[in-house]
Design a protein around this motif. Structure first.
Motif, PDB file in Angstrom:
ATOM      1  N   ILE A 109      26.955  -7.203  65.591  1.00 47.84           N
ATOM      2  CA  ILE A 109      27.388  -8.603  65.582  1.00 47.84           C
ATOM      3  C   ILE A 109      28.781  -8.609  64.958  1.00 47.84           C
ATOM      4  CG2 ILE A 109      26.932 -10.932  64.669  1.00 47.84           C
ATOM      5  CD1 ILE A 109      23.961  -9.637  64.196  1.00 47.84           C
ATOM      6  N   ILE A 110      29.731  -9.271  65.621  1.00 46.91           N
ATOM      7  CA  ILE A 110      31.083  -9.324  65.071  1.00 46.91           C
ATOM      8  C   ILE A 110      31.403 -10.789  64.761  1.00 46.91           C
ATOM      9  CG2 ILE A 110      33.435  -8.436  65.360  1.00 46.91           C
ATOM     10  CD1 ILE A 110      31.665  -6.299  66.404  1.00 46.91           C
ATOM     11  N   SER A 111      31.564 -11.107  63.488  1.00 47.45           N
ATOM     12  CA  SER A 111      31.810 -12.503  63.093  1.00 47.45           C
ATOM     13  C   SER A 111      33.301 -12.839  63.149  1.00 47.45           C
ATOM     14  CB  SER A 111      31.335 -12.743  61.655  1.00 47.45           C
ATOM     15  OG  SER A 111      30.115 -12.110  61.400  1.00 47.45           O
ATOM     16  N   TYR A 112      33.588 -14.117  63.220  1.00 52.88           N
ATOM     17  CA  TYR A 112      34.937 -14.682  63.057  1.00 52.88           C
ATOM     18  C   TYR A 112      36.003 -13.987  63.917  1.00 52.88           C
ATOM     19  CZ  TYR A 112      32.410 -15.836  58.727  1.00 52.88           C
ATOM     20  OH  TYR A 112      31.457 -16.219  57.804  1.00 52.88           O
ATOM     21  N   MET A 146      31.257 -13.370  67.848  1.00 53.70           N
ATOM     22  CA  MET A 146      31.341 -14.802  67.540  1.00 53.70           C
ATOM     23  C   MET A 146      32.807 -15.207  67.539  1.00 53.70           C
ATOM     24  SD  MET A 146      28.512 -14.923  64.513  1.00 53.70           S
ATOM     25  CE  MET A 146      28.395 -16.714  64.575  1.00 53.70           C
TER      26      MET A 146
ATOM     27  N   ARG B 104      24.483  -7.295  57.224  1.00 50.42           N
ATOM     28  CA  ARG B 104      23.326  -6.923  58.039  1.00 50.42           C
ATOM     29  C   ARG B 104      22.392  -5.993  57.272  1.00 50.42           C
ATOM     30  NH1 ARG B 104      23.665  -6.023  64.400  1.00 50.42           N
ATOM     31  NH2 ARG B 104      21.503  -5.542  64.856  1.00 50.42           N
ATOM     32  N   ASP B 130      31.171 -11.828  55.463  1.00 48.69           N
ATOM     33  CA  ASP B 130      30.084 -11.366  56.337  1.00 48.69           C
ATOM     34  C   ASP B 130      30.593 -11.024  57.740  1.00 48.69           C
ATOM     35  OD1 ASP B 130      30.419 -14.015  56.959  1.00 48.69           O
ATOM     36  OD2 ASP B 130      28.398 -14.631  56.418  1.00 48.69           O
ATOM     37  N   ARG B 131      31.266  -9.908  57.797  1.00 46.68           N
ATOM     38  CA  ARG B 131      31.888  -9.432  59.024  1.00 46.68           C
ATOM     39  C   ARG B 131      30.870  -9.145  60.125  1.00 46.68           C
ATOM     40  NH1 ARG B 131      32.815  -4.845  61.615  1.00 46.68           N
ATOM     41  NH2 ARG B 131      31.551  -3.657  60.187  1.00 46.68           N
TER      42      ARG B 131
END
Lengths: 311, 256
Positions: A109-112, A146, B104, B130-131
């Motif tokens: 999952i890759i945020s921002y 994301m 995670r 929170d990457r």
């Protein structure tokens, strides 16, 4: 590089801009593969707006977003379609979906994400971390990303031919989350989306009493008062004053940011303003990158001196 | 005795996380891929403060019976946990064990430790670092329980909670969520309370932080970090040297 799937977002019968922004980028990233868009409920009837996609997958279900049912349906579609990259908005709805999809599918999952490119056999993502103070680049061959609103052009996602519209079936979960109703915002005293001049305050303002300083300045400049998220959370100003991701998008002629550091969530709501003046103690604050004019120093000294000049 | 009958028996876990204080200048370490944490200060993730506040409000409203604050071992964690007890948590637990990289792995550790022992798990909707995903929904997925994020109001019932989820522009939606469940809290119903230093000190002397060791973190899917750097300056602002210059600009723009 491969197949890209966009999970679209809609509200009250309209696709949100983020849907088109993701679609435009998905189109570019899916050279040699296919670009698909997943749509929910009666948004199927608006599929023609998604011509930038090769395929529009209509999964049905309710028009009202539901964290459980929307994630459950998306999960099954991904399991049958095997996209290399899934794009989800870095939005209120997206936060309920992307982490669940990533864990369930054992995908990163890759945020921002503010940028996604192809790098060899991998996708390369840029994530804006620490409230936009650091850019972190990472790579993965497959992922759920994301996407921050405003990172890509919505126009790119609105152009293009016609997609093949397909009905797909999915299970909508076991009903542990029930949508009850939409709650409209309370009527605002001042509609800041209509203001000519805004004086906006951020966390740097310090405390509720200090808001008065900004209020006074706004009054003298014939401006309306706005703010960033922490000011609302602290209960210093009402929600109707909030600019940014969970607040309002504003476009006054002049935007004066006092003590606003410029987190991506805030910039989302004001970065297109033609004249942004930022006053902040931290010379490295990201707000200075989007502002046209900046001044560093103590807010109160500056405001006080400004008041003197004004009177 | 009416109160007793109305009381909802709900056990709540609140997950707290320390994050770098952004008021400090951030620097990249020698690897070029991570923050240099040697000199930076840490503080509680602000959204976690809201999660704790909303939990304490639930208890005060008779809609929760017990609040346990959890945190991973790390910088100034004891202080954060004692302070959580001073604000109303009944117990505090520190997770020791393997070094955790990213949210995670943290979620995996919490999933292992918490299991299904709690009716409601509350944590901040996100954190500045929170990457690789947000803790709440990842944890819910690992525990196979429902989750709603960006929550601003929680009302506890016997086997469910009613929550308000915020979208944008003040628009919200109400959901009923069956327990057990995880909630990602955006903002509590009121400003998070402040724990006076004297009270924290008193708690420090009378209460203990329970330690639990978690066995391990499985190698979950992650992307490979290649670089970390401050964003490239895009031209940026013309810096004004004095209030006189600012006044002049405001006049030119027709504001003053």
């Amino acid at each position: 590089m491969g197949n890209v799937l966009v999970i679209t977002e809609h509200m009250k019968g309209e696709f949100q801009d983020i849907s088109f922004e993701m679609l435009g980028q998905a189109r570019k990233l899916s050279t040699g593969g296919s670009c698909s868009a997943l749509v929910y409920g009666s948004m199927k009837d608006r599929s023609s707006e998604l011509g930038a996609a090769d395929r529009v997958l209509c999964v049905g279900g309710s028009d009202d977003f539901n964290p459980e049912t929307y994630a459950s349906a998306a999960l099954q579609i991904i399991q049958s379609e095997f996209p290399d990259l899934v794009l989800v908005g870095s939005t209120s709805m997206g936060i309920d979906l992307a982490p669940v999809l990533g864990v369930s599918l054992d995908l990163p999952i890759i945020s921002y994400c503010s940028c996604i490119e192809i790098s060899g056999d991998n996708f390369e993502f840029t994530s804006q971390l620490y409230s936009g103070k650091m850019d972190v680049k990472s790579t993965a061959p497959k992922a759920v990303a994301m996407v921050l609103a405003g990172s890509f052009s919505a126009e790119d996602g609105k152009s293009g031919g016609s997609a093949s519209v397909e009905n797909v079936t999915a299970d909508f979960g076991v009903g542990r989350v029930q949508f009850k109703e939409l709650i409209e915002p309370e009527a605002a005293e001042v509609d800041i989306t209509q203001s000519d001049i805004l004086v906006a305050v951020g966390r740097g303002i310090g405390g509720k009493d200090d808001i008065e300083v900004a209020q006074e300045l706004a009054k003298n400049l014939n401006a309306d008062l706005a703010c960033s998220r922490p000011v609302v959370d602290a209960g210093w100003l009402p929600k109707s004053c909030q600019v940014g991701k969970s607040g309002l998008k504003v476009n006054p002629k002049v935007y004066i940011a006092l003590g606003i550091s410029g987190a991506p969530e805030h910039l989302e709501g004001m970065k297109d303003v033609s004249t942004i003046i930022a006053i902040n103690t931290d010379k490295n604050a990201p707000i200075f990158d989007v502002a046209h004019y900046g001044m560093t120093g103590d807010l109160f000294d500056i405001c006080e001196e400004l008041e003197d000049s004004l009177s | 005795m009416q109160m007793e009958l109305d009381k909802v028996h709900m056990k709540v876990a609140v997950l707290l996380k320390q994050v770098p204080d952004l008021a400090e200048e951030l620097e990249v370490d020698e690897s070029g891929k991570a923050l240099d944490t040697e000199y930076i200060k840490f503080r509680l993730n602000e959204y976690d403060e809201h999660a704790l506040e909303e939990a304490v409000c639930l208890k005060e409203a008779g809609q929760a019976t017990e609040i346990v604050a959890f945190a991973l071992d790390g910088e100034e964690v004891d202080k954060a946990l004692f302070s959580a007890m001073a604000k109303g948590a009944d117990k505090a637990v520190k997770l020791t064990g393997p070094e955790v990289e990213g949210s995670r792995q943290a979620a995996a550790l919490f999933a292992e430790t918490l299991g299904m022992d709690y009716d409601l798990i509350m944590t901040g909707v996100q954190s500045v670092d929170d990457r690789d995903g947000m803790m709440g929904p990842m944890l819910s997925s690992m525990l196979k329980v429902p989750c709603v994020s960006v929550v601003t109001r929680v009302e506890g019932k016997e086997s469910s909670v009613t929550v308000h989820k915020e979208y944008f522009g003040g628009l919200m939606a109400a959901f009923d969520v069956q327990l057990p469940a995880v909630l990602g809290i955006q903002a509590a119903r009121q400003t998070p309370r402040y724990a006076p230093v004297s009270k924290v000190r008193q708690i420090q002397q009378s209460a203990i932080i329970e330690e639990k060791s978690a066995s391990g973190v499985s190698g979950s899917a992650t992307s490979k970090v290649t670089t970390m750097a401050p964003p490239t300056k895009t031209g940026g602002a013309k810096i004004l040297g004095s209030v006189d210059e600012l006044m002049e600009l405001l006049k030119k723009k027709g504001v003053a």
